[in-house]
Motif scaffolding. Sequence first.
Motif, short mmCIF file in Angstrom:
data_model
loop_
_atom_site.label_atom_id
_atom_site.label_comp_id
_atom_site.label_asym_id
_atom_site.label_seq_id
_atom_site.Cartn_x
_atom_site.Cartn_y
_atom_site.Cartn_z
N PHE A 1 0.69 -1.15 -0.14
CA PHE A 1 -0.02 0.15 0.22
C PHE A 1 0.80 1.24 -0.01
O PHE A 1 2.08 1.30 0.64
CB PHE A 1 -0.88 0.09 1.02
N TRP A 2 0.30 2.18 -0.54
CA TRP A 2 0.95 3.50 -0.84
C TRP A 2 1.71 4.10 0.42
O TRP A 2 0.75 4.39 1.40
CB TRP A 2 0.13 4.46 -1.48
N LYS A 3 2.79 4.43 0.63
CA LYS A 3 3.48 5.01 1.64
C LYS A 3 3.34 4.30 3.01
O LYS A 3 2.71 4.91 4.10
CB LYS A 3 3.04 6.51 1.80
N THR A 4 3.56 3.04 3.05
CA THR A 4 3.26 2.31 4.32
C THR A 4 4.57 1.88 4.81
O THR A 4 4.60 1.22 6.08
CB THR A 4 2.23 0.97 4.29
N GLY A 5 5.53 1.97 4.14
CA GLY A 5 6.86 1.25 4.41
C GLY A 5 8.09 2.49 4.72
O GLY A 5 8.25 3.13 4.02
N GLY A 6 8.49 2.46 6.13
CA GLY A 6 9.57 3.42 6.43
C GLY A 6 10.81 3.03 6.24
O GLY A 6 11.03 1.74 6.49
N PHE A 7 11.64 3.86 5.66
CA PHE A 7 13.09 3.55 5.47
C PHE A 7 14.13 4.68 5.68
O PHE A 7 14.01 5.82 5.09
CB PHE A 7 13.24 3.13 3.69
N GLY A 8 14.75 4.38 6.79
CA GLY A 8 15.70 5.53 7.11
C GLY A 8 16.34 5.18 8.49
O GLY A 8 16.22 4.24 9.00
N PRO A 9 16.75 6.11 9.53
CA PRO A 9 16.70 7.70 8.78
C PRO A 9 17.89 7.98 7.61
O PRO A 9 17.85 9.01 7.00
CB PRO A 9 16.95 8.61 9.95
N TRP A 10 18.96 7.18 7.76
CA TRP A 10 20.00 7.30 7.18
C TRP A 10 20.62 5.81 6.89
O TRP A 10 20.23 4.91 7.43
CB TRP A 10 21.14 8.08 7.74
N MET A 11 21.80 5.77 5.92
CA MET A 11 22.41 4.41 5.59
C MET A 11 23.69 4.68 6.42
O MET A 11 24.47 5.61 6.19
CB MET A 11 22.89 4.19 4.38
N VAL A 12 24.03 3.99 7.57
CA VAL A 12 25.43 3.85 8.16
C VAL A 12 26.23 2.77 7.18
O VAL A 12 25.84 1.58 6.93
CB VAL A 12 25.27 3.13 9.61
N THR A 13 27.25 3.18 6.70
CA THR A 13 28.14 2.47 5.82
C THR A 13 28.69 1.35 6.58
O THR A 13 28.93 1.20 7.76
CB THR A 13 29.02 3.54 5.34
N ALA A 14 28.94 0.40 5.65
CA ALA A 14 29.40 -1.12 6.31
C ALA A 14 30.64 -1.04 7.05
O ALA A 14 31.09 -1.84 7.86
CB ALA A 14 29.44 -2.14 5.02
N ASP A 15 31.64 -0.06 6.46
CA ASP A 15 32.86 0.02 7.35
C ASP A 15 32.81 0.35 8.81
O ASP A 15 33.53 0.21 9.57
CB ASP A 15 33.91 1.07 6.65
N GLU A 16 31.45 0.84 9.23
CA GLU A 16 31.27 1.16 10.62
C GLU A 16 30.77 0.11 11.33
O GLU A 16 30.39 -0.16 12.58
CB GLU A 16 30.55 2.26 10.81
N ILE A 17 30.24 -1.16 10.65
CA ILE A 17 29.89 -2.17 11.26
C ILE A 17 30.50 -3.46 11.03
O ILE A 17 30.66 -3.90 9.61
CB ILE A 17 28.18 -2.33 11.19
N GLU A 18 30.75 -4.37 11.78
CA GLU A 18 31.74 -5.30 11.43
C GLU A 18 30.85 -6.52 11.00
O GLU A 18 29.77 -6.59 11.36
CB GLU A 18 32.45 -6.02 12.80
N PRO A 19 31.44 -7.40 9.93
CA PRO A 19 30.80 -8.47 9.47
C PRO A 19 30.29 -9.43 10.75
O PRO A 19 31.03 -9.52 11.64
CB PRO A 19 31.69 -9.30 8.62
N ASN A 20 29.03 -9.93 10.56
CA ASN A 20 28.52 -10.73 11.66
C ASN A 20 28.18 -10.24 13.23
O ASN A 20 28.34 -10.49 14.26
CB ASN A 20 29.38 -11.99 11.83
N GLN A 21 28.56 -8.80 13.13
CA GLN A 21 28.37 -8.04 14.40
C GLN A 21 26.91 -8.01 14.93
O GLN A 21 25.99 -8.03 14.01
CB GLN A 21 28.48 -6.45 14.13
N LYS A 22 26.58 -8.56 16.18
CA LYS A 22 25.28 -8.58 16.55
C LYS A 22 24.44 -7.33 17.02
O LYS A 22 25.01 -6.36 17.56
CB LYS A 22 25.42 -9.55 18.00
N LEU A 23 23.55 -7.16 15.72
CA LEU A 23 22.65 -5.74 16.07
C LEU A 23 21.56 -6.14 16.84
O LEU A 23 20.93 -7.14 16.75
CB LEU A 23 22.50 -5.43 14.54
N THR A 24 21.30 -5.22 17.52
CA THR A 24 19.99 -5.20 18.26
C THR A 24 18.63 -4.47 17.63
O THR A 24 18.88 -3.39 17.25
CB THR A 24 20.21 -4.89 19.74
#
Length: 283
Positions: A177-200
Amino acid sequence: MKLISFNLNNEETFGAVKGDEVVNLKPLFKGEANTLKEVLEKDLLAKAGQLAANATATLKFADLELLPVIPEPGKIFCIGLNYDEHVKETNKEKTESPVIFLRVAESQVAHNDSIVLPPESVKLDYEGEIAIVIGKGGRRISEEDSWDHIAGYACYNDGSIRDWQTATSQWIPGKNFWKTGGFGPWMVTADEIEPNQKLTLITRLNGEEMQRATTDMLIHSIPRQIAYISSFLPLNPGDVIVTGTPGGVGAKRNPPVFMKEGDIVEIEVDAVGILRNTIAAEA
């Protein structure tokens, strides 16, 4: 680095967030890239970082008209039934392969924009998720190589019109449905998050916690998702994979909890930030 897409003087642009301020990167690229998607397509993410580091922020983040992180993704893949608790609450069974459906760009809204409750239904549900944005394209990407194909991470609310989703065996209407999915606020680049880092991941509705999970609870891991999807279609820069929602969705609560006009829904990912949207009835 935190990267956003936004409108400025009725024109789409993109920038880097520095605290409460933003560097408008589009003019600094001098025509080489006009959107964040183009930055990814042309492999210019490192250059964006260099330009942002050397530039002075001139815009206030709070004053900007934000857009979804990637306003026009070529493909938006959503992974269903990817946490045990959600599988159990829906009375489904684990599947050997990921359950996949598609969203379209017009179904998305930005951080601080309104998620729209349509007149066709009152069963608008939240689904807090973590989105990954593809930076390096490929076909038949191995799980081992998958981390090299991620440009960054964002928060996502896979807002769902439940009665339309369950009306048939196909989920697409209720998920688009139109305008039902939120996407943001920004993209944190992958160099700041380790592969397999546990995200909550946490979802809150009007300040009340409704969902909480960590990425080590995923049934199909992020590398598995990338490998599986790229086996049947090439992944391209700017494509988005929405990795699944945990248990606690409103439709499966007793009594059910659906979002209504004036509600505030937040999706928080500890290493990313908070996506916030207000619910508004469609005019």
